[in-house]
Design a protein around this motif. Structure first.
Motif, PDB file in Angstrom:
ATOM      1  N   PRO A   8       0.830  -1.207   0.000  1.00  0.00           N
ATOM      2  CA  PRO A   8       0.000   0.000   0.000  1.00  0.00           C
ATOM      3  C   PRO A   8       0.863   1.255   0.000  1.00  0.00           C
ATOM      4  O   PRO A   8       1.939   1.283   0.582  1.00  0.00           O
ATOM      5  N   GLN A   9       0.391   2.258  -0.690  1.00  0.00           N
ATOM      6  CA  GLN A   9       1.076   3.544  -0.731  1.00  0.00           C
ATOM      7  C   GLN A   9       0.368   4.493   0.228  1.00  0.00           C
ATOM      8  O   GLN A   9      -0.823   4.758   0.074  1.00  0.00           O
ATOM      9  N   TRP A  10       1.080   4.996   1.218  1.00  0.00           N
ATOM     10  CA  TRP A  10       0.492   5.902   2.197  1.00  0.00           C
ATOM     11  C   TRP A  10       0.712   7.324   1.737  1.00  0.00           C
ATOM     12  O   TRP A  10       1.825   7.734   1.454  1.00  0.00           O
ATOM     13  N   LEU A  11      -0.375   8.054   1.653  1.00  0.00           N
ATOM     14  CA  LEU A  11      -0.290   9.448   1.255  1.00  0.00           C
ATOM     15  C   LEU A  11      -0.121  10.310   2.500  1.00  0.00           C
ATOM     16  O   LEU A  11      -0.684  10.014   3.552  1.00  0.00           O
ATOM     17  N   PRO A  12       0.636  11.390   2.369  1.00  0.00           N
ATOM     18  CA  PRO A  12       0.767  12.281   3.528  1.00  0.00           C
ATOM     19  C   PRO A  12      -0.580  12.943   3.832  1.00  0.00           C
ATOM     20  O   PRO A  12      -1.425  13.099   2.952  1.00  0.00           O
ATOM     21  N   ASN A  13      -0.770  13.305   5.083  1.00  0.00           N
ATOM     22  CA  ASN A  13      -1.998  13.968   5.493  1.00  0.00           C
ATOM     23  C   ASN A  13      -2.099  15.342   4.838  1.00  0.00           C
ATOM     24  O   ASN A  13      -1.126  16.081   4.772  1.00  0.00           O
ATOM     25  N   ALA A  14      -3.273  15.675   4.373  1.00  0.00           N
ATOM     26  CA  ALA A  14      -3.535  17.018   3.865  1.00  0.00           C
ATOM     27  C   ALA A  14      -4.108  17.848   5.006  1.00  0.00           C
ATOM     28  O   ALA A  14      -5.003  17.395   5.712  1.00  0.00           O
ATOM     29  N   PRO A  15      -3.595  19.058   5.209  1.00  0.00           N
ATOM     30  CA  PRO A  15      -4.133  19.892   6.288  1.00  0.00           C
ATOM     31  C   PRO A  15      -5.546  20.354   5.958  1.00  0.00           C
ATOM     32  O   PRO A  15      -5.960  20.341   4.800  1.00  0.00           O
ATOM     33  N   PRO A  16      -6.300  20.776   6.965  1.00  0.00           N
ATOM     34  CA  PRO A  16      -7.633  21.298   6.686  1.00  0.00           C
ATOM     35  C   PRO A  16      -7.550  22.567   5.842  1.00  0.00           C
ATOM     36  O   PRO A  16      -6.533  23.263   5.852  1.00  0.00           O
ATOM     37  N   ASN A  17      -8.620  22.827   5.110  1.00  0.00           N
ATOM     38  CA  ASN A  17      -8.684  24.002   4.240  1.00  0.00           C
ATOM     39  C   ASN A  17      -9.668  25.004   4.835  1.00  0.00           C
ATOM     40  O   ASN A  17     -10.864  24.725   4.937  1.00  0.00           O
ATOM     41  N   ILE A  18      -9.161  26.176   5.236  1.00  0.00           N
ATOM     42  CA  ILE A  18     -10.011  27.231   5.775  1.00  0.00           C
ATOM     43  C   ILE A  18     -10.681  27.950   4.615  1.00  0.00           C
ATOM     44  O   ILE A  18     -10.017  28.364   3.665  1.00  0.00           O
ATOM     45  N   SER A  19     -11.980  28.093   4.708  1.00  0.00           N
ATOM     46  CA  SER A  19     -12.774  28.701   3.643  1.00  0.00           C
ATOM     47  C   SER A  19     -12.464  30.188   3.489  1.00  0.00           C
ATOM     48  O   SER A  19     -12.250  30.898   4.470  1.00  0.00           O
ATOM     49  N   ASN A  20     -12.472  30.650   2.225  1.00  0.00           N
ATOM     50  CA  ASN A  20     -12.290  32.070   1.929  1.00  0.00           C
ATOM     51  C   ASN A  20     -13.423  32.914   2.495  1.00  0.00           C
ATOM     52  O   ASN A  20     -13.293  34.127   2.610  1.00  0.00           O
TER      53      ASN A  20
END
Length: 108
Positions: A8-20
């Motif tokens: 399995p390929q583990w992807l790095p965590n994506a940080p949360p996206n704060i809305s504009n």
């Protein structure tokens, strides 16, 4: 012949996206104004687990709220450095900050 299954390929965590659309209103404000803080965020690979609004004024940082949106009055006159901090379920954070100027009440 045996078939090999790739690791399995583990992807790095994506940080949360704060809305504009996250905002502070009114800005600038007067000391007696009801100020609305409105924040929202999403997380593409998990969930948002916490919100934090902080104000830094004259070198002191205080928590204003742990809700995504709230209202407040009575902030000290001067310039506040306001930060909206969002954390996801993988303990990654995103931060968006504003300068909020609080003016004295005007004389009638």
């Amino acid at each position: 012949m045996a078939t090999r299954t790739p690791a399995p390929q583990w992807l790095p965590n994506a940080p949360p996206n704060i809305s504009n659309s996250s905002s502070i209103s009114p800005s600038p404000a007067r000391y007696d104004d009801l100020i609305s803080f409105s924040g929202s965020a999403t997380d593409s690979d998990g969930i948002v687990v916490s919100y934090l609004w902080e104000s830094t004024y004259e070198g002191e940082t205080v928590t204003l709220s742990t809700e995504p949106s709230f209202n407040i009055t009575g902030l000290e006159v001067g310039t506040h450095y306001i930060c909206f901090v969002v954390e996801d379920n993988d303990e990654d954070t995103s931060i968006f900050c504003w300068n909020l100027v609080i003016n004295p009440n005007t004389v009638p």
